[in-house]
Structure formats: structure tokens, C-alpha cells
Motif scaffolding. Structure first.
Motif, mmCIF file in Angstrom:
data_model
loop_
_atom_site.group_PDB
_atom_site.id
_atom_site.type_symbol
_atom_site.label_atom_id
_atom_site.label_comp_id
_atom_site.label_asym_id
_atom_site.label_seq_id
_atom_site.Cartn_x
_atom_site.Cartn_y
_atom_site.Cartn_z
ATOM 1 N N PHE A 1 -65.350 -3.742 22.506
ATOM 2 C CA PHE A 1 -65.157 -2.487 23.444
ATOM 3 C C PHE A 1 -63.831 -1.959 23.020
ATOM 4 O O PHE A 1 -63.437 -0.774 22.668
ATOM 5 N N GLN A 2 -63.013 -2.870 23.183
ATOM 6 C CA GLN A 2 -61.319 -2.521 22.842
ATOM 7 C C GLN A 2 -61.175 -2.016 21.463
ATOM 8 O O GLN A 2 -60.572 -1.029 21.304
ATOM 9 N N HIS A 3 -61.804 -2.746 20.488
ATOM 10 C CA HIS A 3 -61.754 -2.474 18.946
ATOM 11 C C HIS A 3 -62.195 -1.043 18.807
ATOM 12 O O HIS A 3 -61.617 -0.403 18.318
ATOM 13 N N LEU B 1 -51.913 -2.531 16.719
ATOM 14 C CA LEU B 1 -52.400 -2.972 17.735
ATOM 15 C C LEU B 1 -54.106 -3.228 17.488
ATOM 16 O O LEU B 1 -54.862 -4.077 17.745
ATOM 17 N N GLN B 2 -54.534 -2.261 16.604
ATOM 18 C CA GLN B 2 -55.959 -2.107 16.153
ATOM 19 C C GLN B 2 -56.092 -3.451 15.293
ATOM 20 O O GLN B 2 -57.140 -3.924 15.278
ATOM 21 N N GLY C 1 -58.446 -8.806 14.464
ATOM 22 C CA GLY C 1 -58.276 -10.448 14.465
ATOM 23 C C GLY C 1 -59.082 -11.042 15.578
ATOM 24 O O GLY C 1 -59.581 -12.029 15.405
ATOM 25 N N LEU C 2 -58.872 -10.791 16.789
ATOM 26 C CA LEU C 2 -59.714 -10.950 18.068
ATOM 27 C C LEU C 2 -61.233 -10.910 17.916
ATOM 28 O O LEU C 2 -61.816 -11.866 17.933
ATOM 29 N N VAL C 3 -61.448 -9.773 17.393
ATOM 30 C CA VAL C 3 -63.126 -9.565 17.076
ATOM 31 C C VAL C 3 -63.506 -10.575 16.025
ATOM 32 O O VAL C 3 -64.485 -11.229 16.101
ATOM 33 N N ALA C 4 -62.851 -10.810 14.762
ATOM 34 C CA ALA C 4 -63.212 -11.899 13.962
ATOM 35 C C ALA C 4 -63.114 -13.190 14.546
ATOM 36 O O ALA C 4 -63.948 -14.175 14.470
ATOM 37 N N VAL D 1 -45.324 5.520 16.580
ATOM 38 C CA VAL D 1 -46.068 5.140 17.701
ATOM 39 C C VAL D 1 -47.572 5.148 17.052
ATOM 40 O O VAL D 1 -48.109 4.212 17.362
ATOM 41 N N PHE D 2 -47.826 6.017 15.941
ATOM 42 C CA PHE D 2 -48.985 5.909 15.269
ATOM 43 C C PHE D 2 -48.979 4.056 14.491
ATOM 44 O O PHE D 2 -50.044 3.621 14.738
#
Length: 361
Positions: free
Chosen positions: A273-275, A222-223, A228-231, A215-216
């Protein structure tokens, strides 16, 4: 009878010694490839942050290894770049020297990809021919080779998204490209770590901690995808305060796009925010993982990777905060991106401590 038994034991011991020697060679080769992937992640981050990724507008897997060697060839490359929207809308009037700067970053990124391919393929063939690879290992390595080829194709798929209508690449494709790089690293590092002799975990340790470890690892991936989306959206250059974001703990404009779910991928505020939120979740998760590991095990072979993981998560959070509040300076941003590989490696090492080495029989 005793002589025969001693001879059999000697033969078995010799075979085990040879097996461990071969595993050591293969393990260190895979460590080397993993180190190259770490460098690739950092160089890829620099290519992105210097806005260099679209400077080479063609995909030439073989011929492309040779850079421009004359003034005429440089002018030809610059003219190709002048045809895409990034030049026409952002970099119009760029000099040849300015173009060379972004060209070399992208060329270096692609060259390193080719070097990784060679560093994986050639030793694999040599070890295979020398009989150093165990039968079960061969298909796993072939799959690793396939993943490398897939990553090259995904890389071009990503670049192609920025050559026609956009001035940058798709954040979806960039996040896919980056996440696949991390997956390849995790896959090879998993094999390498399990080739090392290690103390076996108890049934209680496996039953009580393995699910938590997976799970970890899922949260880590996920992070990485969210990073990648942030970049891809340059979201790190916005809302450069911490712990508040736009003056609030939970900003107001997180769901301004319709349909609502598109905000998670295309709303710059929501993506950042998600990140942030998953980073907080990882801190809480690693604290729980450490507590649970002490309760279930407490033995050094489990706790050592646990403390590594907790320490790396803490450092990565610090690097992330500094990257944000200092408005994404190249140096600290590359440390933040590269150090994500260490977090991933520690997550894999924790699971391997529970899984144990590959059987020798």
C-alpha cells in the motif's frame, strides 16, 4: 605587450582545451560504470525473483570468482546449500541441474560486482597517474570506491541473514542493499553530469526550483527503499488488482500488527500500500514540478530534463501496474526495477541543470 597577452591567452586556451578533454574522458568512464550498475540492478532483481540469492553460502571475494569446475566441486557446493533452511524447508530434493540454475544467477551477480569494482578502480588509477584528475575530484572518486566496497559488504550482510534461521534474506537488509546501489549510481551520475559543459542556470531558477528538485529526489529514494521492502517480502505477489487493493481504495487490515509502526516494514499489505501511495504522490509531485519549472523558467535547459522526468515517471507507473496485475512476470518485473534507474537519473539531471557544471578555475 600585445604579444605577451596573446601568448597568455593561447596558453589559457590550451589549458582549457586539455581540461575539457580530460573531463570528457572521465565523464564517459563514469557513464560506463553507471551503465554497469544499471545492469547490476537488473541482474540483482533476476537473482531475487528466481530465488537464487542464497545458493552460494560462503563469501570469497577473491577465490569465489572461480565457479565449480568438476562434478565433485558441484556436489560440494550443493551439499553446502543443503545445510541451510531454504533447502531444508523449501527446496528439499532439488536436483543438481536445478541447483546449477540458481547457482549461476548468484554467481553472475557476484561476478558483475567484481567487474564493476575493476571497471572503477583500474581507470581511476590510470587517470590519476596520467594527471587527468583535478585535485578536487580525487577524494570524490576515492569515496566512490569506498561506497563500492561498502556495497559488497552490505551484500554479504544481506545474504548472511538468510543462512541460519530464515528461508530468505531480511527485507530490511535487502532494501538497504538495493537503496545503496541506487545511491552509488546517483553519486557517480551526479559527478559525470556536472563534468559536462552546460548552460548556467539563472539565480531565479536556482532559488525557485532547487529545493523542489531535492524534495522530489528524496521522494524517489523513499520509493526505491519501499520497492526494496516489497521485493524482500514478496509483496508484489499479493493483492494483484488495480486500482482497488483487496477490493478497496484503502484496505482495512493495514495496522493489524503491534506495535503499529512495525506494519510499515513487515505487514505485506501495508508495504505494498505504501509503495502504491508514494507512486501516486510522485505523479502529483512531478506534475507540480513541471508546472513550477514552466512558471519560473521555461527555458530549454531546465524544461528538457523536466519533461524527461515526467515521461519516465509515467512509464514507470505503467510498468509497476503491469507487474502487479500480471502477478510479477520476470520480464516486466525486471523492466520495472531497471527503469527505476532512469527515473533516478532524470531526477539527478534536473538538479544538475540548476546547479551547473563544476567550475574550471
Amino acid at each position: 605587450m600585445t604579444s605577451t597577452s596573446e601568448h597568455t591567452s593561447a596558453v589559457a586556451g590550451s589549458e582549457d582545451s586539455k581540461l575539457q578533454h580530460n573531463r570528457t574522458l572521465v565523464r564517459w568512464w563514469l557513464y560506463f560504470v553507471c551503465a554497469l550498475i544499471l545492469v547490476m540492478v537488473v541482474v540483482g532483481g533476476a537473482t531475487r525473483l528466481t530465488e537464487s540469492g542464497l545458493s552460494i553460502t560462503e563469501w570469497k571475494p577473491i577465490h569465489g570468482v572461480i565457479p565449480p569446475l568438476s562434478e565433485a566441486q558441484w556436489q560440494e557446493e550443493l551439499e553446502k546449500y543443503r545445510q541451510i533452511p531454504e533447502y531444508q524447508l523449501i527446496n528439499k530434493g532439488m536436483s543438481l541441474d536445478e541447483f546449477k540454475f540458481i547457482f549461476w544467477w548468484e554467481w553472475g551477480h557476484r561476478l558483475l560486482g567484481r567487474v564493476i569494482g575493476i571497471a572503477f578502480f583500474v581507470p581511476m588509477v590510470v587517470f590519476w597517474a596520467q594527471g587527468r584528475l583535478e585535485p578536487w575530484l580525487k577524494p570524490r572518486l576515492v569515496f566512490g570506491l569506498f561506497l563500492g566496497g561498502l556495497q559488497g559488504a552490505v551484500g554479504w550482510w544481506m545474504v548472511a541473514s538468510g543462512l541460519v534461521e530464515r528461508t530468505d534474506v531480511s527485507q530490511y537488509r535487502l532494501a538497504t542493499h538495493l537503496t545503496l546501489a541506487f545511491f552509488i549510481f546517483a553519486y557517480l551520475f551526479w559527478i559525470a553530469r556536472r563534468l559536462a559543459p552546460r548552460e548556467a542556470a539563472t539565480h531565479e531558477e536556482q532559488a525557485g526550483l532547487t529545493t523542489l528538485g531535492w524534495v522530489f529526489l528524496g521522494l524517489v529514494f523513499l520509493q526505491l527503499f519501499l520497492g526494496g521492502l516489497v521485493a524482500g517480502l514478496n509483496a508484489g505477489f499479493t493483492f494483484n488488482t488495480w486500482p482497488l487493493m483487496d477490493g478497496q481504495i484503502i484496505p482495512d487490515r493495514l495496522l493489524v500488527m503491534d506495535p503499529w509502526w512495525i506494519n510499515m516494514f513487515e505487514n505485506v499489505m501495508m508495504v505494498q500500500f505504501q509503495h502504491r501511495m508514494v507512486a501516486y504522490l510522485l505523479v502529483a509531485a512531478v506534475a507540480y514540478l513541471a508546472w513550477r519549472s514552466m512558471k519560473v523558467s521555461g527555458r530549454a535547459h531546465v524544461m528538457r530534463p523536466t519533461w524527461h522526468l515526467a515521461g519516465f515517471i509515467g512509464l514507470q507507473v505503467v510498468f509497476g501496474i503491469l507487474t502487479l496485475i500480471w502477478n510479477v512476470p520476470l520480464s516486466i518485473a525486471l523492466v520495472h526495477q531497471g527503469f527505476a534507474v532512469f527515473v533516478l537519473a532524470a531526477s539527478i539531471d534536473y538538479l544538475v541543470a540548476l546547479k551547473g557544471s563544476y567550475p574550471t578555475r
